[in-house]
Scaffold this motif. Structure first.
Motif, short mmCIF file in Angstrom:
data_model
loop_
_atom_site.label_atom_id
_atom_site.label_comp_id
_atom_site.label_asym_id
_atom_site.label_seq_id
_atom_site.Cartn_x
_atom_site.Cartn_y
_atom_site.Cartn_z
N ARG A 70 3.71 4.33 8.53
CA ARG A 70 4.09 4.09 7.15
C ARG A 70 3.86 5.34 6.34
NH1 ARG A 70 1.58 -1.81 5.48
NH2 ARG A 70 2.67 -3.07 7.02
N HIS A 71 4.50 5.38 5.17
CA HIS A 71 4.28 6.51 4.27
C HIS A 71 2.85 6.51 3.76
CE1 HIS A 71 5.05 9.56 1.28
NE2 HIS A 71 4.68 8.74 0.31
N ASP A 72 2.18 7.64 3.82
CA ASP A 72 0.79 7.76 3.36
C ASP A 72 0.79 8.12 1.88
OD1 ASP A 72 -1.96 8.01 3.27
OD2 ASP A 72 -1.89 10.13 3.81
N LEU A 103 -11.58 -2.18 2.44
CA LEU A 103 -10.78 -2.44 3.64
C LEU A 103 -9.88 -3.64 3.38
CD1 LEU A 103 -13.54 -2.18 6.43
CD2 LEU A 103 -12.04 -0.36 5.58
N VAL A 104 -8.59 -3.48 3.65
CA VAL A 104 -7.62 -4.56 3.51
C VAL A 104 -6.92 -4.72 4.85
CG1 VAL A 104 -5.62 -5.44 2.26
CG2 VAL A 104 -7.30 -4.00 1.07
N GLY A 109 -12.88 8.95 -8.99
CA GLY A 109 -12.09 9.45 -7.87
C GLY A 109 -11.42 8.32 -7.12
N GLN A 110 -10.36 8.65 -6.42
CA GLN A 110 -9.61 7.68 -5.62
C GLN A 110 -8.99 8.40 -4.43
OE1 GLN A 110 -8.87 4.18 -6.34
NE2 GLN A 110 -8.22 4.30 -4.22
N SER A 111 -9.24 7.90 -3.23
CA SER A 111 -8.76 8.60 -2.03
C SER A 111 -7.36 8.15 -1.64
CB SER A 111 -9.71 8.33 -0.86
OG SER A 111 -9.44 7.06 -0.27
N ASN A 112 -6.84 8.84 -0.65
CA ASN A 112 -5.62 8.40 0.04
C ASN A 112 -5.92 7.17 0.87
OD1 ASN A 112 -7.31 10.29 1.57
ND2 ASN A 112 -5.85 9.95 3.22
N ASP A 113 -4.88 6.55 1.39
CA ASP A 113 -5.03 5.41 2.29
C ASP A 113 -5.18 5.91 3.73
OD1 ASP A 113 -2.62 3.28 0.58
OD2 ASP A 113 -4.74 3.61 0.21
N TYR A 114 -6.15 5.36 4.43
CA TYR A 114 -6.34 5.64 5.86
C TYR A 114 -6.03 4.36 6.62
CZ TYR A 114 -9.15 5.97 10.19
OH TYR A 114 -9.59 5.90 11.49
N VAL A 153 -5.36 -2.30 9.52
CA VAL A 153 -6.29 -2.20 8.39
C VAL A 153 -5.98 -0.95 7.58
CG1 VAL A 153 -8.72 -2.13 7.70
CG2 VAL A 153 -8.06 -3.36 9.79
N THR A 154 -6.08 -1.07 6.27
CA THR A 154 -5.99 0.08 5.38
C THR A 154 -7.34 0.29 4.72
OG1 THR A 154 -3.65 -0.30 4.91
CG2 THR A 154 -4.86 1.09 3.37
N ALA A 155 -7.89 1.50 4.89
CA ALA A 155 -9.15 1.87 4.25
C ALA A 155 -8.87 2.81 3.09
CB ALA A 155 -10.08 2.55 5.25
N ASN A 156 -9.60 2.63 2.02
CA ASN A 156 -9.42 3.43 0.82
C ASN A 156 -10.79 3.62 0.19
OD1 ASN A 156 -8.81 3.58 -2.31
ND2 ASN A 156 -6.94 4.18 -1.26
N ALA A 157 -11.04 4.75 -0.42
CA ALA A 157 -12.32 4.99 -1.08
C ALA A 157 -12.13 5.17 -2.58
CB ALA A 157 -13.02 6.22 -0.50
N ALA A 158 -12.69 4.26 -3.35
CA ALA A 158 -12.82 4.46 -4.79
C ALA A 158 -14.16 5.13 -5.02
CB ALA A 158 -12.77 3.12 -5.52
N VAL A 159 -14.23 6.02 -5.99
CA VAL A 159 -15.46 6.78 -6.23
C VAL A 159 -15.97 6.47 -7.63
CG1 VAL A 159 -16.53 9.06 -6.24
CG2 VAL A 159 -14.62 8.60 -4.71
#
Length: 241
Positions: free
Chosen positions: A190-192, A87-88, A174-179, A156-162
């Motif tokens: 913003r652009h996803d 989370l950023v 793995g690496q997710s998109n930004d939520y 807040v921007t959430a992202n999942a690294a796997v």
């Protein structure tokens, strides 16, 4: 070869990560050849990862649900899988104590504990023995998130690294998109940036991991420390693209 946290000894680890490593028991490692079946080949992620279905706004104390899809693009079972949520927040004001996150692990809900990094990120690893995704299958993990009432209005921007864990080692698989979501109000549009399995920065990630001595000191490679610092390095490598 896939990037993995190197074994070089660097500066002493951050206290929060040492505590996580020493206080969290290591889960049972998946056995047999399934351990490394998801090792990345070339520049392709074996697990295509996507966050979807979450609300745009979180009000204090109220849970919002979303989903994390893990798509196994290989012909092998991917075991020992630990998503790590990063989370950023734009105001650098969100604290670990202000975030509650739970994920569904079979019939059980597991809480995720967040730690703060020196770059004002909050990082939380999915615990337990790890998730398993069959060959060519999709595993959808139910997640719910809440922030406390004292969290300031924020974006807040959430992202999942796997990460796939192998004993005291691990691979970024793995690496997710930004939520993006708001606390108290919806975030500006913003652009996803949704990553694809191809062309992601494994070289950059390997260089970043090699430079993060605290993450790789063998004496502190507990489950939580390994996953949390790996995720932090991944995030920084991704941010430099």
């Amino acid at each position: 070869m896939p990037p993995a946290p190197p074994a070089a000894v660097g500066p002493p680890p951050a206290p929060a990560l040492v505590a996580a490593a020493t206080s969290s028991p290591a889960p049972a490692s998946p056995s047999s050849s399934a351990d490394h079946s998801c090792t990345p080949v070339g520049r392709s992620f074996p697990l295509a990862t996507r966050i979807h279905g979450g609300p745009d706004v979180y009000e204090g104390g109220e849970f919002g649900g979303w989903y994390l899809d893990l798509v196994n693009t290989t012909r092998h079972t991917c075991a020992g899988i630990h998503p790590v949520v990063v989370l950023v927040d734009e105001r650098h004001a969100l604290k670990p104590s202000q975030v509650r996150l739970e994920f569904q692990d079979g019939a059980r809900k597991r809480a995720v504990r967040f730690e703060s990094t020196d770059a004002d990120e909050l990082v939380g690893a999915f615990g337990g023995a790890g998730l398993t995704v069959g060959p060519g299958r999709t595993l959808t993990v139910k997640v719910r998130l809440a922030v406390t009432e004292d969290a300031v209005p924020n974006e807040v921007t959430a992202n999942a690294a796997v990460v796939q864990r192998h004993g005291e080692d691990g691979d970024w698989v793995g690496q997710s998109n930004d939520y993006r979501f708001g606390i108290g109000s919806a975030p500006a549009a913003r652009h996803d940036t949704t990553p694809t399995p191809e062309g992601l920065p494994f070289t950059d990630a390997a260089e970043e991991l090699a430079s993060t001595g605290p993450a790789v000191a063998a004496a502190v490679l507990g489950t939580a420390a390994l996953l949390l610092v790996t995720a932090g390095a991944i995030l920084r490598a991704r941010g430099r693209r």
